[in-house]
Design an enzyme around this catalytic site. Structure first.
Site, PDB file in Angstrom:
ATOM      1  N   LYS A 162       7.351   2.850   6.994  1.00  0.00           N
ATOM      2  CA  LYS A 162       8.205   4.042   6.906  1.00  0.00           C
ATOM      3  C   LYS A 162       7.413   5.215   6.320  1.00  0.00           C
ATOM      4  O   LYS A 162       6.330   5.031   5.751  1.00  0.00           O
ATOM      5  CB  LYS A 162       9.415   3.736   6.030  1.00  0.00           C
ATOM      6  N   TYR A 213      -4.763  29.897 -12.491  1.00  0.00           N
ATOM      7  CA  TYR A 213      -3.450  30.478 -12.805  1.00  0.00           C
ATOM      8  C   TYR A 213      -3.025  30.124 -14.222  1.00  0.00           C
ATOM      9  O   TYR A 213      -3.199  28.985 -14.667  1.00  0.00           O
ATOM     10  CB  TYR A 213      -2.389  29.944 -11.842  1.00  0.00           C
TER      11      TYR A 213
HETATM   12  C1  LIG Z   1      10.187   0.441   1.252  1.00  0.00           C
HETATM   13  C2  LIG Z   1      10.817  -0.896   1.180  1.00  0.00           C
HETATM   14  C3  LIG Z   1      10.052  -2.034   0.912  1.00  0.00           C
HETATM   15  C4  LIG Z   1       8.591  -1.961   0.524  1.00  0.00           C
HETATM   16  O1  LIG Z   1       8.492  -1.623  -0.836  1.00  0.00           O
HETATM   17  P1  LIG Z   1       7.072  -1.552  -1.571  1.00  0.00           P
HETATM   18  O2  LIG Z   1       7.427  -1.402  -2.992  1.00  0.00           O
HETATM   19  O3  LIG Z   1       6.378  -0.362  -1.019  1.00  0.00           O
HETATM   20  O4  LIG Z   1       6.370  -2.810  -1.247  1.00  0.00           O
HETATM   21  C5  LIG Z   1      10.678  -3.267   0.968  1.00  0.00           C
HETATM   22  N1  LIG Z   1      11.994  -3.360   1.250  1.00  0.00           N
HETATM   23  C6  LIG Z   1      12.766  -2.289   1.495  1.00  0.00           C
HETATM   24  C7  LIG Z   1      14.204  -2.466   1.779  1.00  0.00           C
HETATM   25  C8  LIG Z   1      12.210  -1.019   1.454  1.00  0.00           C
HETATM   26  O5  LIG Z   1      12.982   0.042   1.683  1.00  0.00           O
END
Ligand SMILES: *Cc1c(COP(=O)(O)O)cnc(C)c1O
Length: 355
Positions: free
Chosen positions: A35, A256
């Site tokens: 994702k 800045y």
């Molecule tokens: C993003 C996600 C993961 C992965 O989590 P990490 O901490 O990046 O390993 C696993 N399960 C769900 C439901 C998620 O949304």
């Protein structure tokens, strides 16, 4: 001239990290989480590299899944939040997607959509994170409702998500595991609980399927450890170059707000990267690597540039490579100096540096 600012992606490191997942949980199938543009690493490239190894890919939403299907990826894809409408349910069928069901509307949309493909459904149960998921007392009714649908894959998937798996002494994780096990023990199903922290620290939660995200990219979910400490390799390296090098006098400020002053006559370098590229603006006192030599930031990060104290590397010159994180400099270092997480730093990169 093209701006010398870009990321490189080490697919061998990605493969190595995937293998670490398999070593840690050899009896579990794997949903590799891609994702958010594969945590900033480039969705298609990462998904193509993972596809021959992983059992499934996990994305947040239909749009991300369609990008993968349109790129010709045939690997099972799980919509981790499920679909947002009846219309999207039809799209899930059309593009042969698997999906989570976490509320009654989604079950109704599924019941109203005769599938021509047999999707794997994951029923998400809330065991204490209180974000998505059905209440435990509704499990029986959802389970029966799903089992009555003949066009979905059996056994059904049952899943939950941890709130605090990165905190090894937090009692909530053990409580979530116990609640999930008790509630689901009598139900024939495939089960999934563990994200990266769950895979790395909670062996008893590996179950049938694991869901690694961050660790695939070589970063650590734990505040006091880096990916390297855990045997992982960084996949992304963010690089820029010095576009100016000059001497300032003791007492002169840089950047800045004039928040930083030279304690002595100092060589300053300006690198071609800033928060407009995704380097966190809040970063203070972090190191960068100039031709491999650690040097500290000087003053505030600007939109397109940042200043570096070159005291440790006086031979620096225009064009020298500046590594912001990745090979030789853990992203966790930047995250710590920006008071945030590696998740946040990696996913913040903007279109300017993404390939
Ligand atoms: C993003 C996600 C993961 C992965 O989590 P990490 O901490 O990046 O390993 C696993 N399960 C769900 C439901 C998620 O949304």
């Amino acid at each position: 001239m093209t701006r010398p600012t870009s990321i490189t992606i080490d697919l061998n490191a990605l493969t190595h990290n995937f293998q670490q997942v398999k070593i840690l949980s050899p009896y579990s199938s794997v949903i590799s989480m891609v994702k958010a543009n594969a945590y900033g690493h480039g969705l298609i490239k990462v998904a193509q590299a993972l596809s021959p190894m992983t059992d499934a890919l996990g994305v947040a939403c239909l749009d991300e899944a369609l990008v993968l299907r349109q790129a010709g990826i045939k690997t099972p894809i799980l919509l981790i939040e499920g679909v947002y409408s009846q219309e999207e349910m039809q799209q899930a069928n059309r593009y042969k997607l698997d999906f989570v069901i976490h509320q009654i509307e989604q079950l109704q949309w599924l019941q109203n959509t005769p599938f021509t493909y047999t999707p794997q459904i994951w029923l998400k149960i809330n065991t204490g994170m209180n974000r998505l998921g059905i209440a435990i007392q509704d499990l029986e009714i959802f389970y029966q409702g799903l089992m009555a649908i003949d066009y979905i894959k059996k056994p059904l998937g049952l899943m939950t998500h941890f709130a605090c798996a990165d905190e090894l002494d937090n009692p909530l994780t053990a409580a979530q595991i116990q609640l999930f096990e008790q509630a689901t023990a009598h139900l024939p199903a495939i089960k999934s609980l563990a994200n990266s922290a769950g895979i790395l620290a909670w062996k008893q939660a590996h179950a049938d399927w694991v869901r690694p995200g961050l660790m695939l990219y070589g970063a650590s979910p734990f505040a006091n450890k880096t990916g390297l400490d855990l045997g992982l390799k960084p996949v992304m390296t963010l690089k820029a170059a010095l576009i100016a090098v000059y001497q300032i006098k003791k007492g002169q400020p840089v950047g800045y707000g004039a928040t930083w002053q030279a304690e002595q006559d100092t060589l300053i370098g300006i690198a071609s990267v800033g928060y407009g590229d995704g380097y966190p603006q809040a970063t203070k006192g972090a190191n960068v690597l100039v031709n491999g030599v650690p040097c500290q930031l000087a003053g505030r990060v600007s939109m397109d540039m940042l200043a570096i104290n070159l005291q440790a590397y006086p031979q620096a010159k225009i064009g020298d490579e500046v590594v912001l994180w990745g090979q030789g400099l853990p992203v966790e270092h930047v995250a710590a100096h920006a008071q945030t997480s590696a998740y946040d730093v990696l996913t913040r990169l903007t279109g300017r540096v993404l390939v």
